[in-house]
Design a protein around this motif. Structure first.
Motif, PDB file in Angstrom:
ATOM      1  N   ARG A 246       0.833  -1.203   0.000  1.00 23.46           N
ATOM      2  CA  ARG A 246       0.000   0.000   0.000  1.00 23.46           C
ATOM      3  C   ARG A 246       0.870   1.257   0.000  1.00 23.46           C
ATOM      4  NH1 ARG A 246      -5.080  -1.200   1.118  1.00 23.46           N
ATOM      5  NH2 ARG A 246      -5.540  -3.150   2.154  1.00 23.46           N
ATOM      6  N   TYR A 247       0.253   2.344  -0.454  1.00 23.32           N
ATOM      7  CA  TYR A 247       0.898   3.644  -0.303  1.00 23.32           C
ATOM      8  C   TYR A 247       0.623   4.167   1.095  1.00 23.32           C
ATOM      9  CZ  TYR A 247       2.794   4.330  -4.886  1.00 23.32           C
ATOM     10  OH  TYR A 247       3.579   4.218  -6.001  1.00 23.32           O
ATOM     11  N   ASP A 248       1.513   5.007   1.566  1.00 23.05           N
ATOM     12  CA  ASP A 248       1.405   5.597   2.885  1.00 23.05           C
ATOM     13  C   ASP A 248       1.780   7.067   2.777  1.00 23.05           C
ATOM     14  OD1 ASP A 248       1.104   5.846   5.626  1.00 23.05           O
ATOM     15  OD2 ASP A 248       2.471   4.211   6.123  1.00 23.05           O
ATOM     16  N   ILE A 249       1.461   7.831   3.799  1.00 23.45           N
ATOM     17  CA  ILE A 249       1.857   9.237   3.855  1.00 23.45           C
ATOM     18  C   ILE A 249       2.924   9.376   4.934  1.00 23.45           C
ATOM     19  CG2 ILE A 249       1.141  11.610   4.319  1.00 23.45           C
ATOM     20  CD1 ILE A 249      -1.668  10.816   3.348  1.00 23.45           C
ATOM     21  N   ARG A 250       4.099   9.798   4.512  1.00 29.60           N
ATOM     22  CA  ARG A 250       5.207  10.017   5.439  1.00 29.60           C
ATOM     23  C   ARG A 250       5.274  11.503   5.754  1.00 29.60           C
ATOM     24  NH1 ARG A 250      11.615   8.691   4.529  1.00 29.60           N
ATOM     25  NH2 ARG A 250      12.258   9.402   6.587  1.00 29.60           N
TER      26      ARG A 250
END
Length: 76
Positions: free
Chosen positions: A14-18
């Motif tokens: 999955r994509y994540d927000i860093r």
């Protein structure tokens, strides 16, 4: 709103927000909404996955999601 960058997490797929060195949202799911900076303005979008298991942003024309500047009201 919290700002960060989109990053792909290979472990979860999955994509994540860093948003910091060790600060992550925790994984985005299809349909989640946020805003992406297109170089001139913030634009509302949502993340989805196509039939070929490829992530994309609705209304944003780009093949590269990694590193895009985003902001959201998402909190965990």
């Amino acid at each position: 709103m919290k700002q960060g960058a989109l990053v792909y997490d290979k472990a979860s797929g999955r994509y994540d927000i860093r948003s910091g060195l060790d600060e992550y949202y925790g994984g985005l799911h299809c349909g989640q909404t946020f805003e992406v900076f297109d170089g001139e303005q913030w634009r509302a979008t949502r993340i989805e996955m196509n039939l070929h298991q490829k992530w994309y942003l609705v209304g944003i024309k780009t093949d590269v999601l990694d590193g895009l500047q985003v902001r959201s009201k998402l909190h965990r």
